[in-house]
Design an enzyme around this catalytic site. Structure first.
Site, short mmCIF file in Angstrom:
data_model
loop_
_atom_site.label_atom_id
_atom_site.label_comp_id
_atom_site.label_asym_id
_atom_site.label_seq_id
_atom_site.Cartn_x
_atom_site.Cartn_y
_atom_site.Cartn_z
CD1 TRP A 101 -2.15 -2.16 1.94
CD2 TRP A 101 -2.96 -1.34 0.03
NE1 TRP A 101 -3.15 -3.00 1.50
CE2 TRP A 101 -3.67 -2.51 0.33
CE3 TRP A 101 -3.28 -0.65 -1.14
CZ2 TRP A 101 -4.70 -3.01 -0.48
CZ3 TRP A 101 -4.31 -1.14 -1.95
CH2 TRP A 101 -5.00 -2.29 -1.61
CG ASP A 171 -3.18 3.93 4.27
OD1 ASP A 171 -4.15 3.73 5.00
OD2 ASP A 171 -2.97 3.30 3.20
CE LYS A 195 -8.68 -3.03 3.78
NZ LYS A 195 -7.51 -2.37 3.26
C1 PLP Z 1 -7.06 -1.90 2.02
C2 PLP Z 1 -6.04 -0.83 2.11
C3 PLP Z 1 -5.96 0.19 1.15
C4 PLP Z 1 -6.86 0.25 -0.06
O1 PLP Z 1 -8.14 0.60 0.30
P1 PLP Z 1 -9.27 0.88 -0.80
O2 PLP Z 1 -10.35 1.49 0.03
O3 PLP Z 1 -9.63 -0.42 -1.41
O4 PLP Z 1 -8.71 1.82 -1.80
C5 PLP Z 1 -5.00 1.16 1.33
N1 PLP Z 1 -4.17 1.15 2.38
C6 PLP Z 1 -4.21 0.17 3.31
C7 PLP Z 1 -3.27 0.20 4.45
C8 PLP Z 1 -5.16 -0.83 3.20
O5 PLP Z 1 -5.20 -1.81 4.14
#
Ligand code: PLP
Length: 360
Positions: A101, A171, A195
């Protein structure tokens, strides 16, 4: 009705209480004769829902007044572009690459300026967090970027990097609301809610006000400008209203559970059950350097791909869903987010212990 133990990395398990409440309110939300899905996002009823959700989130995370909370669409992945478009005034940013990511975010930023990879853990399949106490931060960097919890690899920054005064952008998708955080240490923290918070299709971005300006990169679409959404209270266009409603219920559930300190304690106890077993197991082993282990995503392997596949299959048959590791790493991964009860983790460990006896 029977519910499985769902160890999916996302979309993921939600609190049963929240799902039940939503089911009860499905046809007639609080006497208004319609579901939340059917109501105008400009209605008084929905205004109440979004404002209460924001207030509860602010309360949970203790968000300072000089931060905006935005409920946006496009998922976490859209922030990979939105962040450089809005923040890259000097067209320079520093990225710490600790997994897929972070790597995707770093690659996206290269479209807009000079995105420097100032540290990485790719040399050991992202199984650790690099020492970030004295990195070569670029003097003209607009921000320093991290992925705080690496969903795929199961590592977590236990200490934030020393950004040498630069704005930190994080993030936090897979550790959002898993423990208390000091929001004032970040310029932006954001996460896809699927998540650890709610249904798929929304990202929450918490942004320090001075980073929200009209001075964005030329050509930045109106919809990708933070200021558009900040000025409109996340109602510039139709938001993901049902998702905001469910997230609001999860915030209330977290408050009822005692807030983020209590949740952290619970998460530590839960993770310990699984890590302790992995450390003593003769068949399974964790893949992450112990000091960098995530409380949320726990990858493990037997060392034999056929045995891994057998385990995943038998676990599924026994009611433990989504234990297969990410397609890029193989093995297994148990995501044990806030809504996974301790009983689920205990039951998984019991199952693993039995499987080990039969296959060891
Ligand atoms: C799942 C995830 C993403 C991507 O998320 P989307 O909503 O599908 O774009 C980005 N960063 C992390 C750390 C993730 O776990």
């Amino acid at each position: 009705m029977s519910r499985v133990y769902n160890f999916s990395a996302g979309p993921a398990v939600l609190p049963e209480e929240v799902l039940k409440e939503a089911a009860e309110e499905m046809l007639d939300y609080r006497g208004c004769g319609m579901s939340v899905m059917e109501m105008s996002h400009r209605s008084k009823m929905f205004e109440g829902i979004i404002q209460e959700a924001e207030a509860d989130l602010r309360d949970l995370l203790n968000i300072p007044d000089n931060y905006k909370v935005l409920f946006l669409q496009g998922g976490a992945s859209q922030q990979f572009a939105m962040i450089p478009m809005n923040l890259m005034k000097n067209r320079v940013a520093d990225y710490i690459v600790t997994g897929q990511w972070a790597k995707k975010a770093w690659q996206e930023a290269q479209k807009y300026g000079k995105a420097n990879k100032i540290a990485s853990s790719e040399d050991k399949t992202f199984s650790y967090i690099p020492d970030c106490s004295d990195l070569p931060i670029s003097p003209d960097a607009d921000y320093v970027y991290i992925c705080e919890n690496n969903t795929i690899y199961g590592t977590k920054f236990k200490e934030l990097p020393n950004t040498k005064g630069k704005t930190l952008v994080a993030d936090v998708s897979s550790c959002f609301l898993s423990e208390p955080v000091d929001v004032s240490k970040y310029g932006i923290l954001y996460g896809g809610v699927q998540k650890n918070i709610g249904p798929a299709g929304m990202v929450i971005s918490i942004i320090r006000e001075d980073l929200i300006t009209e001075d964005v990169l030329p050509g930045t679409p109106t919809m990708l400008t933070f200021k558009t959404h900040a000025d409109a209270g996340s109602l510039y266009n139709t938001p993901n209203s049902y998702c905001i409603y469910i997230c609001g219920k999860v915030f209330k559930w977290l408050k009822k559970m005692g807030g983020l300190s209590a949740i952290k304690e619970r998460n530590e106890q839960k993770a310990k059950i699984l890590y302790d077993f992995l450390d003593e197991s003769s068949l399974f082993k964790g893949t992450v350097v112990p000091k960098d282990r995530s409380l949320m995503n726990v990858p493990f392997v037997t060392g034999n791909p056929d045995m891994d596949a057998k385990f995943v299959k038998e676990a599924k048959d026994a009611g433990f869903e989504n234990l297969k590791g990410h397609r890029s790493v193989g093995g297994m991964r148990a995501s044990i987010y806030n809504a996974m009860p301790a009983e689920g983790v205990k039951a998984l460990v019991d199952f693993m212990r039995t499987f080990e006896k039969e296959n060891g």
